[in-house]
Scaffold this motif. Structure first.
Motif, PDB file in Angstrom:
ATOM      1  N   TRP A 314      24.911 -20.473   8.604  1.00  0.00           N
ATOM      2  CA  TRP A 314      24.901 -19.930   9.962  1.00  0.00           C
ATOM      3  C   TRP A 314      23.746 -20.413  10.829  1.00  0.00           C
ATOM      4  O   TRP A 314      23.594 -19.979  11.962  1.00  0.00           O
ATOM      5  CB  TRP A 314      24.900 -18.397   9.896  1.00  0.00           C
ATOM      6  N   TRP A 315      22.921 -21.299  10.321  1.00  0.00           N
ATOM      7  CA  TRP A 315      21.844 -21.808  11.168  1.00  0.00           C
ATOM      8  C   TRP A 315      22.410 -22.665  12.296  1.00  0.00           C
ATOM      9  O   TRP A 315      23.319 -23.461  12.098  1.00  0.00           O
ATOM     10  CB  TRP A 315      20.875 -22.664  10.358  1.00  0.00           C
ATOM     11  N   ASP A 316      21.829 -22.514  13.484  1.00  0.00           N
ATOM     12  CA  ASP A 316      22.134 -23.421  14.581  1.00  0.00           C
ATOM     13  C   ASP A 316      21.697 -24.831  14.175  1.00  0.00           C
ATOM     14  O   ASP A 316      20.665 -25.018  13.524  1.00  0.00           O
ATOM     15  CB  ASP A 316      21.376 -22.974  15.837  1.00  0.00           C
ATOM     16  N   LYS A 317      22.466 -25.821  14.564  1.00  0.00           N
ATOM     17  CA  LYS A 317      22.162 -27.205  14.180  1.00  0.00           C
ATOM     18  C   LYS A 317      20.809 -27.664  14.684  1.00  0.00           C
ATOM     19  O   LYS A 317      20.239 -28.623  14.152  1.00  0.00           O
ATOM     20  CB  LYS A 317      23.261 -28.141  14.693  1.00  0.00           C
ATOM     21  N   THR A 318      20.295 -26.996  15.717  1.00  0.00           N
ATOM     22  CA  THR A 318      19.023 -27.413  16.295  1.00  0.00           C
ATOM     23  C   THR A 318      17.819 -26.708  15.685  1.00  0.00           C
ATOM     24  O   THR A 318      16.679 -26.994  16.086  1.00  0.00           O
ATOM     25  CB  THR A 318      19.024 -27.155  17.814  1.00  0.00           C
ATOM     26  N   TYR A 319      18.034 -25.789  14.730  1.00  0.00           N
ATOM     27  CA  TYR A 319      16.888 -25.080  14.146  1.00  0.00           C
ATOM     28  C   TYR A 319      15.920 -26.084  13.532  1.00  0.00           C
ATOM     29  O   TYR A 319      16.289 -26.917  12.694  1.00  0.00           O
ATOM     30  CB  TYR A 319      17.349 -24.069  13.101  1.00  0.00           C
ATOM     31  N   MET A 320      14.662 -25.984  13.922  1.00  0.00           N
ATOM     32  CA  MET A 320      13.671 -27.018  13.626  1.00  0.00           C
ATOM     33  C   MET A 320      13.432 -27.239  12.142  1.00  0.00           C
ATOM     34  O   MET A 320      13.106 -28.353  11.726  1.00  0.00           O
ATOM     35  CB  MET A 320      12.349 -26.685  14.313  1.00  0.00           C
ATOM     36  N   PHE A 321      13.557 -26.196  11.316  1.00  0.00           N
ATOM     37  CA  PHE A 321      13.271 -26.327   9.893  1.00  0.00           C
ATOM     38  C   PHE A 321      14.534 -26.472   9.041  1.00  0.00           C
ATOM     39  O   PHE A 321      14.437 -26.507   7.812  1.00  0.00           O
ATOM     40  CB  PHE A 321      12.499 -25.108   9.389  1.00  0.00           C
ATOM     41  N   SER A 322      15.701 -26.512   9.655  1.00  0.00           N
ATOM     42  CA  SER A 322      16.941 -26.448   8.890  1.00  0.00           C
ATOM     43  C   SER A 322      17.102 -27.617   7.924  1.00  0.00           C
ATOM     44  O   SER A 322      16.909 -28.773   8.291  1.00  0.00           O
ATOM     45  CB  SER A 322      18.147 -26.407   9.816  1.00  0.00           C
ATOM     46  N   MET A 323      17.478 -27.278   6.688  1.00  0.00           N
ATOM     47  CA  MET A 323      17.827 -28.268   5.689  1.00  0.00           C
ATOM     48  C   MET A 323      19.341 -28.309   5.473  1.00  0.00           C
ATOM     49  O   MET A 323      19.842 -29.067   4.641  1.00  0.00           O
ATOM     50  CB  MET A 323      17.116 -27.956   4.364  1.00  0.00           C
ATOM     51  N   GLN A 324      20.078 -27.509   6.246  1.00  0.00           N
ATOM     52  CA  GLN A 324      21.527 -27.478   6.137  1.00  0.00           C
ATOM     53  C   GLN A 324      22.100 -28.801   6.646  1.00  0.00           C
ATOM     54  O   GLN A 324      21.789 -29.217   7.763  1.00  0.00           O
ATOM     55  CB  GLN A 324      22.097 -26.315   6.953  1.00  0.00           C
ATOM     56  N   PRO A 325      22.929 -29.486   5.856  1.00  0.00           N
ATOM     57  CA  PRO A 325      23.442 -30.785   6.286  1.00  0.00           C
ATOM     58  C   PRO A 325      24.384 -30.646   7.480  1.00  0.00           C
ATOM     59  O   PRO A 325      25.028 -29.613   7.668  1.00  0.00           O
ATOM     60  CB  PRO A 325      24.190 -31.289   5.056  1.00  0.00           C
ATOM     61  N   VAL A 326      24.445 -31.677   8.286  1.00  0.00           N
ATOM     62  CA  VAL A 326      25.392 -31.757   9.393  1.00  0.00           C
ATOM     63  C   VAL A 326      26.428 -32.795   9.014  1.00  0.00           C
ATOM     64  O   VAL A 326      26.152 -33.999   9.029  1.00  0.00           O
ATOM     65  CB  VAL A 326      24.688 -32.134  10.709  1.00  0.00           C
ATOM     66  N   GLY A 327      27.622 -32.338   8.608  1.00  0.00           N
ATOM     67  CA  GLY A 327      28.621 -33.270   8.111  1.00  0.00           C
ATOM     68  C   GLY A 327      28.119 -33.959   6.855  1.00  0.00           C
ATOM     69  O   GLY A 327      27.571 -33.310   5.959  1.00  0.00           O
TER      70      GLY A 327
END
Length: 353
Positions: A314-327
């Motif tokens: 559920w993290w926004d793609k722009t969250y500065m620390f996110s390690m969640q992959p985009v595609g």
């Protein structure tokens, strides 16, 4: 969800068993080349209370859990909210919320990962601190007695007492932590317990003299009948160490704080877990992130490991620390940490001796 094409790591199951072995202290129970390295999978702590599941908050998906298992990580820190799980103090857990939590834990464990249960409530409930008349110490201990009973049979479940206590002194927090540990052990649970300090449990402030005493002084009085606990410490790199801005101007100071705490842990014959740390995608910040982790990994006598903040569906793609992959694209933060998780031949990395 695609990701690093690596074999799922199953060594974490063996690691979890190591966590249960007897001995004089945590250092003897963990083999020198075993470590917990992973990520916080946020989402279940999101939204206002009580909230509607999968609209206001959500536990991590099997796809996300599987993605991080394939990286070679060994641990997932799993944030959730105490009032959602136990709507009334000293009363049974909400059956539906408990089922959601247990499903997430089971999915993580089925991937061969250790899971850290993380009540993400900052030592407060309904804005009242634990230890107040509204939230008595006994109610917090009763909560942990119930939770420990549910997971006592699984050595791969670690009990993180509470996320980042604040607004209370270390001297006020100590009885709550000790009461919760005593309640956990009374159930027969032998699981590793992670104990935070106060003032958001920062490594940089561990020795700061505050009202009621420093974490270093007061948290040395933690009592665990099983002698099987580690401190939960957090450390960010930005200007005030809060993890709220993308800069990493205090990176060298953060690394120095880790070094000082490592020396204290060794002298105290205790260990800690770096439960939260993070960095933006800026090149200098990624370098500071690498340095911070290297300082922890270089001191296995002082640290049981670390978990990066954060990833989650559920993290926004722009969250500065996110390690969640985009595609199909891995985040730079993960790419930076991958060498600490896997050797060049794909075998699991080991902690330095």
């Amino acid at each position: 969800m695609s990701g690093p094409r690596l074999r799922p790591l199953r060594a974490a199951t063996i690691l979890a068993l190591c966590l249960m072995l007897g001995g004089a202290g945590a250092a003897e129970r963990l083999p020198a080349d075993a470590c917990l390295r992973g990520v916080n999978l946020a989402g279940a702590e999101f939204g206002r209370l009580p909230g509607v599941p999968n609209r206001d908050y959500a536990y991590p998906s099997p796809e996300t859990i599987g993605y991080f298992a394939r990286t070679g990580m060994t641990v997932i820190r799993l944030p959730f909210r105490w009032p959602r799980l136990q709507p009334e103090l000293n009363r049974p857990f909400d059956k539906d919320e408990l089922a959601r939590l247990e499903t997430a834990v089971r999915t993580i464990r089925d991937e061969g990962l250790v899971v850290v249960l993380d009540p993400h409530d900052y030592a407060h409930r309904d804005e009242k601190p634990i230890g107040s008349a509204e939230v008595p110490v006994g109610a917090f201990a009763e909560f942990w007695s119930r939770l420990a009973t549910r997971f006592a049979g699984d050595p791969g479940v670690v009990f993180g007492l509470m996320n980042e206590p604040y607004g209370i002194t270390a001297r006020q927090w100590l009885p709550s932590a000790n009461a919760a540990i005593a309640a956990i052990r009374k159930t027969g649970a032998k699981n590793l317990v992670l104990v935070p300090g106060t003032s958001w449990t920062g490594a940089h402030s561990w020795f700061a003299e505050m009202d009621g005493g420093s974490n270093a002084t007061v948290m040395a009085e933690i009592v665990d009948p099983a002698d099987h606990f580690a401190y939960d410490v957090h450390q960010y790199l930005d200007k005030d160490f809060s993890g709220t801005t993308p800069d990493c101007s205090r990176g060298p100071d953060a690394a120095a704080a880790i070094d000082r705490l490592s020396d204290w842990l060794k002298a105290s014959k205790r260990r800690a877990f770096l439960g939260e740390f993070g960095a933006s995608r800026d090149k200098e910040c990624l370098a500071a992130l690498k340095t911070l982790v290297a300082r922890v990994d270089a001191r296995p006598e002082a640290w049981v490991g670390w978990s990066y903040w954060a990833a989650g569906d559920w993290w926004d793609k722009t969250y500065m620390f996110s390690m969640q992959p985009v595609g199909p694209v891995d985040r730079p933060q993960l790419t930076t940490l991958l060498p600490t998780l896997r050797l060049p031949d794909g075998a699991p990395a080991r902690c330095p001796r």
